[in-house]
Structures are given as C-alpha cells and as structure tokens.
Design an enzyme around this catalytic site. Sequence first.
Site, PDB file in Angstrom:
ATOM      1  N   TYR A 103      43.606  35.883  43.504  1.00 22.37           N
ATOM      2  CA  TYR A 103      42.240  35.959  44.030  1.00 22.37           C
ATOM      3  C   TYR A 103      42.245  36.557  45.435  1.00 22.37           C
ATOM      4  O   TYR A 103      41.464  37.459  45.743  1.00 22.37           O
ATOM      5  CB  TYR A 103      41.638  34.550  44.056  1.00 22.37           C
ATOM      6  CG  TYR A 103      40.228  34.472  44.581  1.00 22.37           C
ATOM      7  CD1 TYR A 103      39.151  34.804  43.769  1.00 22.37           C
ATOM      8  CD2 TYR A 103      39.972  34.036  45.881  1.00 22.37           C
ATOM      9  CE1 TYR A 103      37.847  34.719  44.245  1.00 22.37           C
ATOM     10  CE2 TYR A 103      38.677  33.949  46.360  1.00 22.37           C
ATOM     11  CZ  TYR A 103      37.619  34.287  45.536  1.00 22.37           C
ATOM     12  OH  TYR A 103      36.335  34.197  46.016  1.00 22.37           O
ATOM     13  N   SER A 104      43.150  36.074  46.281  1.00 20.36           N
ATOM     14  CA  SER A 104      43.247  36.588  47.648  1.00 20.36           C
ATOM     15  C   SER A 104      43.615  38.068  47.657  1.00 20.36           C
ATOM     16  O   SER A 104      43.069  38.847  48.442  1.00 20.36           O
ATOM     17  CB  SER A 104      44.292  35.795  48.439  1.00 20.36           C
ATOM     18  OG  SER A 104      43.914  34.440  48.557  1.00 20.36           O
TER      19      SER A 104
ATOM     20  N   ALA B   3      43.032  40.316  45.333  1.00 21.07           N
ATOM     21  CA  ALA B   3      41.904  41.115  44.859  1.00 21.07           C
ATOM     22  C   ALA B   3      40.840  41.247  45.941  1.00 21.07           C
ATOM     23  O   ALA B   3      40.262  42.323  46.141  1.00 21.07           O
ATOM     24  CB  ALA B   3      41.311  40.484  43.605  1.00 21.07           C
ATOM     25  N   LYS B   4      40.574  40.164  46.666  1.00 22.53           N
ATOM     26  CA  LYS B   4      39.559  40.207  47.721  1.00 22.53           C
ATOM     27  C   LYS B   4      40.011  41.078  48.888  1.00 22.53           C
ATOM     28  O   LYS B   4      39.197  41.778  49.505  1.00 22.53           O
ATOM     29  CB  LYS B   4      39.249  38.787  48.200  1.00 22.53           C
ATOM     30  CG  LYS B   4      38.552  37.911  47.155  1.00 22.53           C
ATOM     31  CD  LYS B   4      37.207  38.480  46.754  1.00 22.53           C
ATOM     32  CE  LYS B   4      36.463  37.543  45.810  1.00 22.53           C
ATOM     33  NZ  LYS B   4      35.142  38.079  45.411  1.00 22.53           N
TER      34      LYS B   4
END
Length: 285
Positions: free
Chosen positions: A197-198, A200-201
């Site tokens: 998630y990190s 991708a962000k």
Amino acid sequence: MDFVNSLLNWVVLPASLVMLAFAWPALSFINACEWLYNSFHSENMDNKVVIITGASSGIGEQIAYEYAKRGANLVLVARRENRLRGISENSRRFGARHVMIMGADVVKEDDCRRFVYETVNFHGRVDHLVNTASLGHTFYFQEVTDTSVFPRLLDINFWGNVYPTYVALPYLHQSNGRVIVNASVESWMPLPKMSLYSAAKAALVNFYETLRIELKDEVGVTIATHGWIGSEISRGKFMLEEGAEMQWKEERDVHVSGGPVEEFAKLIVSGACRGVSLCQVSKLV
C-alpha cells in the site's frame, strides 16, 4: 584531487548554508502570500461538475457530501452501485444540484471512458476529478501465502487513479479544472504491515508531481495526504469491496482508532477549492 575535494568540502557547505539563510525568508514570505491568497479566493463550486471515484463508502462518500454542500453536480462512481443509491439521496439533501451514479471498475480503462464520456454527454464538462478509490492491507509481507492479491492492490491504488485521470484530462483542460488525489500519509511515512500500500501511494505521489509539471497550471493537481481514518482497515481488516472478483478478509491483532473521516473530507475539499497543491491533513490518532 584530494586538495580539490578538501577545498570543496570547506567551501561548498558553508556557501550553501549562507545561500539558504538568505533564501529561506524570501521563500517563507512567498509561501505565506500564496497561503493568504488561496485562503481568500476559494473556487465557487455551485453548478460545477465533480466526478468522485470510490464514492461508495469512507472518505469518498464524505467528500461527495462536502461537494454537495457547495452546490456541485456530482457523478458518483464505484463498483457497489447499490451503495451509491443511498449516498446519492443523501447528497441531494445536502444540496447537490444533480447526482448521477455509475457502477464501474476504475482499473478498467473502458469503464473509465464510459463514466467520463457519460458525464460529458450529460453535463458538457468536468471541473473536478476526485480519485479516492483505494485498498489497504494489514499483513507482514513475509507472512503472505497467497500472492494473487499483489496485482489487485497495485491496480486499485495506482492504475485506479491513473486511468480516470488519463481519460478525463482533455475535459479538465477545457474547464481549467482540477485533479484531487487520495495519496495518504503512508506515501511518505511507511508503516509496518502496509508495504505494498505504501509503495503504491508513493508511486502515486511521484506520478502526480510529474504530471503537475507537464500540465503547467492548465489543470490543477491537489495531492491529499491524510492520516489514519476510522474504518475497517484501521481496525485490522483487509477486505475488497462487495461485488469484487475476489474476497479476502484477515483479522489481525491491530486495533488502531482513526481520525474522523468527515474532518479529513472537509479539509481535502476545502484545500482543493482553494487551489492547494499539497493538502496535508495527516494526523495519526
């Protein structure tokens, strides 16, 4: 060569500090003037057209209500079209001029073309595109036994923002509009159990910062970095939306209370309407 290196070490660092000391007050003054200008010049969203992806729950839903209070025309997009019906009615009560709902998957370019084209065919324009579709997780990378979720995570968190932006850009150029991106605080402050998630962000932030340079103020870009939000993911669960092709839920021993999603949504919409480039509403609770 050693002499040159030593000379540079003695000269360059002090010279840089001196330049910084003189430049910092000027930069601070310019930033303060920009902040004051933006504070008193907020875009009037009355009768403007706003597309919101990921609008079926969480921050997407609350952002819809904030735009509704400003009298905007809303186009609500999500996989869970049944959820959008109730949000549509709430938005009208909050003051939205007109509300359209569309079931679509933002990781499919054809779906993105469909909801953007239908918006333009009906309203004739797009003023704000708000990308809030997102999917988090709370697992240690080394513990994963099923890697089939990896592409889905990156698809939703990255391509699920890029495709709608790509399709909507020609119309945002026409209206001198704005793209708003839900980047999250994890884009610059990695947290355990959120590795993919990190990543991708972080990729999302770099993409939109580069796009900002390419667009040259013809289309505005607001990158919102918010902290933990009170939701299922903050209570230690991982879950795809209802109706998704795959369901994977995982209970963890993580119980973190999140900040109020209504507050984050209000700050993001306010920042976007004031033309803020980086809307930092990060608050770990």
